[in-house]
Design a protein around this motif. Structure first.
Motif, mmCIF file in Angstrom:
data_model
loop_
_atom_site.group_PDB
_atom_site.id
_atom_site.type_symbol
_atom_site.label_atom_id
_atom_site.label_comp_id
_atom_site.label_asym_id
_atom_site.label_seq_id
_atom_site.Cartn_x
_atom_site.Cartn_y
_atom_site.Cartn_z
ATOM 1 N N ALA A 149 89.015 122.147 75.556
ATOM 2 C CA ALA A 149 89.366 121.007 76.425
ATOM 3 C C ALA A 149 88.300 119.939 76.216
ATOM 4 O O ALA A 149 87.194 120.013 76.746
ATOM 5 N N ASN A 150 88.650 118.944 75.393
ATOM 6 C CA ASN A 150 87.659 117.969 74.917
ATOM 7 C C ASN A 150 87.612 116.722 75.801
ATOM 8 O O ASN A 150 88.484 116.505 76.630
ATOM 9 N N LYS A 151 86.580 115.927 75.588
ATOM 10 C CA LYS A 151 86.361 114.623 76.248
ATOM 11 C C LYS A 151 85.981 114.776 77.716
ATOM 12 O O LYS A 151 86.304 113.925 78.542
ATOM 13 N N GLY B 210 95.646 120.968 66.823
ATOM 14 C CA GLY B 210 95.739 120.155 68.032
ATOM 15 C C GLY B 210 96.360 118.814 67.724
ATOM 16 O O GLY B 210 96.438 118.420 66.558
ATOM 17 N N PRO B 211 96.832 118.120 68.763
ATOM 18 C CA PRO B 211 97.506 116.838 68.537
ATOM 19 C C PRO B 211 96.560 115.758 67.993
ATOM 20 O O PRO B 211 95.338 115.877 68.112
ATOM 21 N N SER B 212 97.138 114.730 67.417
ATOM 22 C CA SER B 212 96.357 113.593 66.932
ATOM 23 C C SER B 212 95.564 112.995 68.085
ATOM 24 O O SER B 212 96.062 112.896 69.202
ATOM 25 N N GLY B 213 94.342 112.604 67.779
ATOM 26 C CA GLY B 213 93.520 111.931 68.779
ATOM 27 C C GLY B 213 92.775 112.870 69.710
ATOM 28 O O GLY B 213 92.041 112.425 70.595
HETATM 29 P P1 GDP Z 1 91.835 113.965 65.697
HETATM 30 O O1 GDP Z 1 93.081 113.157 65.466
HETATM 31 O O2 GDP Z 1 92.116 115.178 66.519
HETATM 32 O O3 GDP Z 1 91.091 114.296 64.442
HETATM 33 O O4 GDP Z 1 90.906 113.052 66.626
HETATM 34 P P2 GDP Z 1 89.588 112.227 66.219
HETATM 35 O O5 GDP Z 1 88.489 113.152 65.870
HETATM 36 O O6 GDP Z 1 89.968 111.201 65.216
HETATM 37 O O7 GDP Z 1 89.241 111.553 67.620
HETATM 38 C C1 GDP Z 1 90.120 110.643 68.246
HETATM 39 C C2 GDP Z 1 89.322 109.706 69.118
HETATM 40 O O8 GDP Z 1 88.751 110.408 70.227
HETATM 41 C C3 GDP Z 1 88.147 109.058 68.389
HETATM 42 O O9 GDP Z 1 88.062 107.714 68.808
HETATM 43 C C4 GDP Z 1 86.950 109.847 68.877
HETATM 44 O O10 GDP Z 1 85.766 109.091 68.856
HETATM 45 C C5 GDP Z 1 87.364 110.168 70.291
HETATM 46 N N1 GDP Z 1 86.679 111.359 70.799
HETATM 47 C C6 GDP Z 1 86.555 112.562 70.179
HETATM 48 N N2 GDP Z 1 85.866 113.416 70.951
HETATM 49 C C7 GDP Z 1 85.549 112.760 72.091
HETATM 50 C C8 GDP Z 1 84.835 113.127 73.283
HETATM 51 O O11 GDP Z 1 84.334 114.241 73.472
HETATM 52 N N3 GDP Z 1 84.739 112.171 74.248
HETATM 53 C C9 GDP Z 1 85.264 110.919 74.087
HETATM 54 N N4 GDP Z 1 85.086 110.048 75.088
HETATM 55 N N5 GDP Z 1 85.929 110.554 72.982
HETATM 56 C C10 GDP Z 1 86.074 111.452 71.995
#
Ligand code: GDP
Length: 251
Positions: A155-157, A26-29
């Motif tokens: 589908a996160n967040k 998946g994409p960054s973030g």
């Molecule tokens: P990665 O690049 O895919 O590894 O993404 P990260 O795990 O580093 O997450 C990127 C940002 O999204 C971080 O600031 C996390 O705290 C935030 N984040 C991850 N999951 C969630 C979620 O379910 N809800 C919210 N609001 N933020 C999330």
């Protein structure tokens, strides 16, 4: 079913290389590393007191992969990958038949941010992932065809009020993948005409060849099951239990 946990190990140790693996893409973030840490914490919380619950590898950098238990008898590796566009080639190489066989790849979890401004960027990466799995299905012959790898689109967040519900993520992704498909097929035609090469019909076409609209169910023709489930890793949301169950059923 939630993790009866062991401890976790850095990927690549010979003692773990025989384990079934699940790949996080998946994409960054999008939340891949957050999800990995979440499962790790859930597992550590379920670990009996006499087991080491935490390892020092966690402090400085996120581990590439952790060992988790889907049941007392089923241990698997959850493998994180960098989402940065420049590093995706390496992430995708995990899907090639040779690598995935060596790694015992059982499933892919494609994490995306459902609260992102638009899903186009995630869809571009997902297109490459699905196309790699489609080609993989066609790479063997008869009984030698590599085992099918199911895909969970996480589908996160969904704790964020701006996030799209899973059903909308699904339909918007299908529309976006269809757009990418027609754009890329036009691009390919141009390149082939220039080179004067004979087109290998449908080689880079995702899903049912020539169909007007893309739908995830078209991937079943290549034995690739795609499911879209919503969830969250942090905040007050639906949590990640559905994703965990999906994974546990497939390792
Ligand atoms: P990665 O690049 O895919 O590894 O993404 P990260 O795990 O580093 O997450 C990127 C940002 O999204 C971080 O600031 C996390 O705290 C935030 N984040 C991850 N999951 C969630 C979620 O379910 N809800 C919210 N609001 N933020 C999330």
């Amino acid at each position: 079913l939630f993790p009866f946990l062991l401890h976790y190990l850095l990927h690549g140790q010979s003692s773990t290389s025989h384990l079934p693996s699940v790949l996080l893409l998946g994409p960054s973030g999008a939340g891949k590393t957050a999800l990995l840490s979440h499962f790790e914490r859930r597992a550590a919380a379920a670990t009996p007191d006499d087991q080491p619950a935490k390892s020092a590898t966690h402090t400085s950098q996120s581990p590439l992969s952790i060992e988790l238990s889907a049941s007392p008898s089923t241990t698997f590796l959850l493998v994180d990958t960098p989402g940065h566009a420049k590093l995706r080639g390496h992430a995708l190489s995990h899907l090639s038949p040779a690598t995935s066989k060596a790694e015992n790849l059982r499933a892919v979890v494609f994490v995306l941010d459902a609260a992102a401004d638009d899903l186009a960027a995630a869809a571009g990466y997902l297109y490459d992932v699905l196309l790699a799995l489609q080609k993989r299905a066609g790479s063997g012959h008869g009984s030698k065809a590599p085992a099918a790898v199911p895909v969970l689109v996480a589908a996160n967040k969904l704790d964020l009020f701006t996030a799209l519900p899973a059903a909308l993520v699904r339909s918007q992704l299908e529309a976006e993948l269809g757009r990418i498909r027609s754009t890329r097929s036009r691009g390919l035609l141009g390149a082939e005409e220039e080179a004067g090469a004979a087109a290998e019909e449908g080689d880079d076409w995702l899903g049912e060849y020539g169909s007007e609209k893309f739908a995830f169910r078209q991937m079943m023709e290549f034995d690739v099951e795609v499911e879209v489930l919503g969830g969250s890793v942090v905040g007050e949301g639906p949590g990640a239990d559905k994703w965990w169950r999906w994974i546990a059923e497939r390792v």
